[in-house]
Write a protein that holds these residues in place. Sequence first.
Motif, PDB file in Angstrom:
ATOM      1  N   ALA A  16      66.668 -47.046  56.382  1.00 49.64           N
ATOM      2  CA  ALA A  16      66.151 -45.883  56.886  1.00 49.64           C
ATOM      3  C   ALA A  16      66.925 -44.784  56.137  1.00 49.64           C
ATOM      4  O   ALA A  16      66.933 -43.640  56.299  1.00 49.64           O
ATOM      5  CB  ALA A  16      66.932 -45.735  58.200  1.00 49.64           C
ATOM      6  N   GLY A  17      67.758 -45.185  55.064  1.00 49.63           N
ATOM      7  CA  GLY A  17      68.325 -44.114  54.159  1.00 49.63           C
ATOM      8  C   GLY A  17      67.695 -44.015  52.666  1.00 49.63           C
ATOM      9  O   GLY A  17      66.419 -44.487  52.627  1.00 49.63           O
ATOM     10  N   TYR A  72      60.257 -49.634  57.201  1.00 53.15           N
ATOM     11  CA  TYR A  72      60.813 -48.509  56.287  1.00 53.15           C
ATOM     12  C   TYR A  72      60.738 -47.593  57.273  1.00 53.15           C
ATOM     13  O   TYR A  72      59.721 -46.956  57.636  1.00 53.15           O
ATOM     14  CB  TYR A  72      59.970 -48.342  55.229  1.00 53.15           C
ATOM     15  CG  TYR A  72      60.259 -47.023  54.392  1.00 53.15           C
ATOM     16  CD1 TYR A  72      61.644 -46.919  53.766  1.00 53.15           C
ATOM     17  CD2 TYR A  72      59.447 -46.240  54.022  1.00 53.15           C
ATOM     18  CE1 TYR A  72      62.088 -45.992  53.145  1.00 53.15           C
ATOM     19  CE2 TYR A  72      59.847 -45.138  53.321  1.00 53.15           C
ATOM     20  CZ  TYR A  72      61.219 -44.932  52.903  1.00 53.15           C
ATOM     21  OH  TYR A  72      61.630 -44.002  52.003  1.00 53.15           O
ATOM     22  N   THR A  73      61.868 -46.860  57.938  1.00 55.76           N
ATOM     23  CA  THR A  73      61.865 -45.873  58.981  1.00 55.76           C
ATOM     24  C   THR A  73      62.879 -44.894  58.425  1.00 55.76           C
ATOM     25  O   THR A  73      64.007 -44.542  58.878  1.00 55.76           O
ATOM     26  CB  THR A  73      62.415 -46.343  60.436  1.00 55.76           C
ATOM     27  OG1 THR A  73      63.643 -47.256  59.946  1.00 55.76           O
ATOM     28  CG2 THR A  73      61.512 -47.666  60.685  1.00 55.76           C
ATOM     29  N   ARG A  79      68.417 -51.359  64.522  1.00 52.85           N
ATOM     30  CA  ARG A  79      69.383 -52.440  64.580  1.00 52.85           C
ATOM     31  C   ARG A  79      68.638 -53.363  63.514  1.00 52.85           C
ATOM     32  O   ARG A  79      69.213 -54.096  62.556  1.00 52.85           O
ATOM     33  CB  ARG A  79      69.187 -53.079  65.851  1.00 52.85           C
ATOM     34  CG  ARG A  79      70.120 -54.454  65.981  1.00 52.85           C
ATOM     35  CD  ARG A  79      69.939 -54.794  67.491  1.00 52.85           C
ATOM     36  NE  ARG A  79      71.011 -56.018  67.291  1.00 52.85           N
ATOM     37  CZ  ARG A  79      70.799 -57.273  67.142  1.00 52.85           C
ATOM     38  NH1 ARG A  79      69.469 -57.541  66.790  1.00 52.85           N
ATOM     39  NH2 ARG A  79      71.685 -58.187  67.161  1.00 52.85           N
ATOM     40  N   GLU A  80      67.237 -53.672  63.246  1.00 53.23           N
ATOM     41  CA  GLU A  80      66.805 -54.323  62.221  1.00 53.23           C
ATOM     42  C   GLU A  80      66.830 -54.179  60.997  1.00 53.23           C
ATOM     43  O   GLU A  80      67.160 -54.825  60.267  1.00 53.23           O
ATOM     44  CB  GLU A  80      65.054 -54.312  62.493  1.00 53.23           C
ATOM     45  CG  GLU A  80      64.350 -53.303  62.077  1.00 53.23           C
ATOM     46  CD  GLU A  80      63.069 -53.169  62.645  1.00 53.23           C
ATOM     47  OE1 GLU A  80      62.153 -52.763  61.664  1.00 53.23           O
ATOM     48  OE2 GLU A  80      62.753 -53.571  63.484  1.00 53.23           O
ATOM     49  N   GLY A  81      67.082 -52.737  60.588  1.00 57.42           N
ATOM     50  CA  GLY A  81      67.440 -52.499  59.292  1.00 57.42           C
ATOM     51  C   GLY A  81      69.107 -52.742  58.883  1.00 57.42           C
ATOM     52  O   GLY A  81      69.367 -53.063  57.827  1.00 57.42           O
ATOM     53  N   GLY A 295      63.350 -40.172  52.562  1.00 59.09           N
ATOM     54  CA  GLY A 295      61.756 -40.108  52.747  1.00 59.09           C
ATOM     55  C   GLY A 295      61.199 -38.928  52.367  1.00 59.09           C
ATOM     56  O   GLY A 295      59.761 -38.721  52.364  1.00 59.09           O
ATOM     57  N   LYS A 296      62.044 -37.710  51.926  1.00 64.12           N
ATOM     58  CA  LYS A 296      61.460 -36.525  51.668  1.00 64.12           C
ATOM     59  C   LYS A 296      61.138 -36.246  50.325  1.00 64.12           C
ATOM     60  O   LYS A 296      60.632 -34.970  49.984  1.00 64.12           O
ATOM     61  CB  LYS A 296      62.319 -35.611  52.465  1.00 64.12           C
ATOM     62  CG  LYS A 296      62.430 -35.545  53.773  1.00 64.12           C
ATOM     63  CD  LYS A 296      63.496 -34.466  54.357  1.00 64.12           C
ATOM     64  CE  LYS A 296      63.774 -34.528  56.195  1.00 64.12           C
ATOM     65  NZ  LYS A 296      64.365 -33.841  56.506  1.00 64.12           N
TER      66      LYS A 296
END
Length: 322
Positions: A16-17, A72-73, A79-81, A295-296
């Motif tokens: 997520a990062g 990919y979030t 938690r999965e990440g 993600g930006k």
Amino acid sequence: MADAPLPLAVTIGDPAGVGPELILEAWSRRDELRLPPFVVIGGVDILREAGRRRGIAFPDSLVVETGVPARYTPGDPLREGALLARAALERAAALARKGEVAGIVTAPVAKAAIFAVDESFVGQTEFCADACDAPRESAVMMLAGPSLRTVPMTVHCALSEVPSRLSQRLIVERTRIVARAMHTDFGIAAPRIAIAGLNPHAGEDGRMGTEEIDTIAPAIATLRGEGIDATGPHPADTLFAPHKRGSYDVAIAMYHDQALVPLKTLDFDEGVNVTLGLSIVRTSPDHGTAFDIAGKGVARPEAMIAAIRMAGEIAARRAAMA
């Protein structure tokens, strides 16, 4: 024909990062910047989506899967990440211990997220020490950039706890590790080590605290008696001034912000977190997950590039000295 160098293992970090996109940015510029070869420990689907958003294509052979599924979030840690980030660390450390990769570069993780799935997790530095069967105290964190190298003697603790954590033994043992690593990892045969005081004006002869007199100065005397070029205790408010930085190769600070504030002020975009004192090479970009910009397409890859380059240089020096 010389054998091809072993690749580095770059962990994906928290998906997520900003880790996935910065890794791909480094990979896309590998030839231009003459970076050492590397593989990514993580999920190919995550990198594929991160690459799509940044317009970067890559071969699936770049990725070593962990068997832990995650999506990919960007900006939304799950938690999965955290499970994937921990699994990537574990796989990379195992490969390094077996000599199958030259070293590891760790992308940023959210420590609290991994702690939620593994209560033994303190941080990536401590994880690497555990993976090497080494005492955590022997894993010394150094921050390195083009302008400065600093080592915090104490790291993640409240400021109020610092005086009680400092001891002559701690300063001597950690400075010995720094001196050895400056030689083996950075090629400096006789490193100059400047050691900061704890209190304002380095205690001003005991008027602003006695840690310099009771703890730091005796530790420096011991180090100098061993032939280590250690000086101090220096007032921290002048130690990082331009005219002072040329007088030492590395500065040792007494607590986290005393070391990290000057490094991040001078070298924020190219700062590297290097773990000294372990049998494996480990570096990391000196920044966090940056969930707010993940993600930006605006995260800058310089620190990741610097971490990959430095890991390759350290691994090459160690191999040449073996």
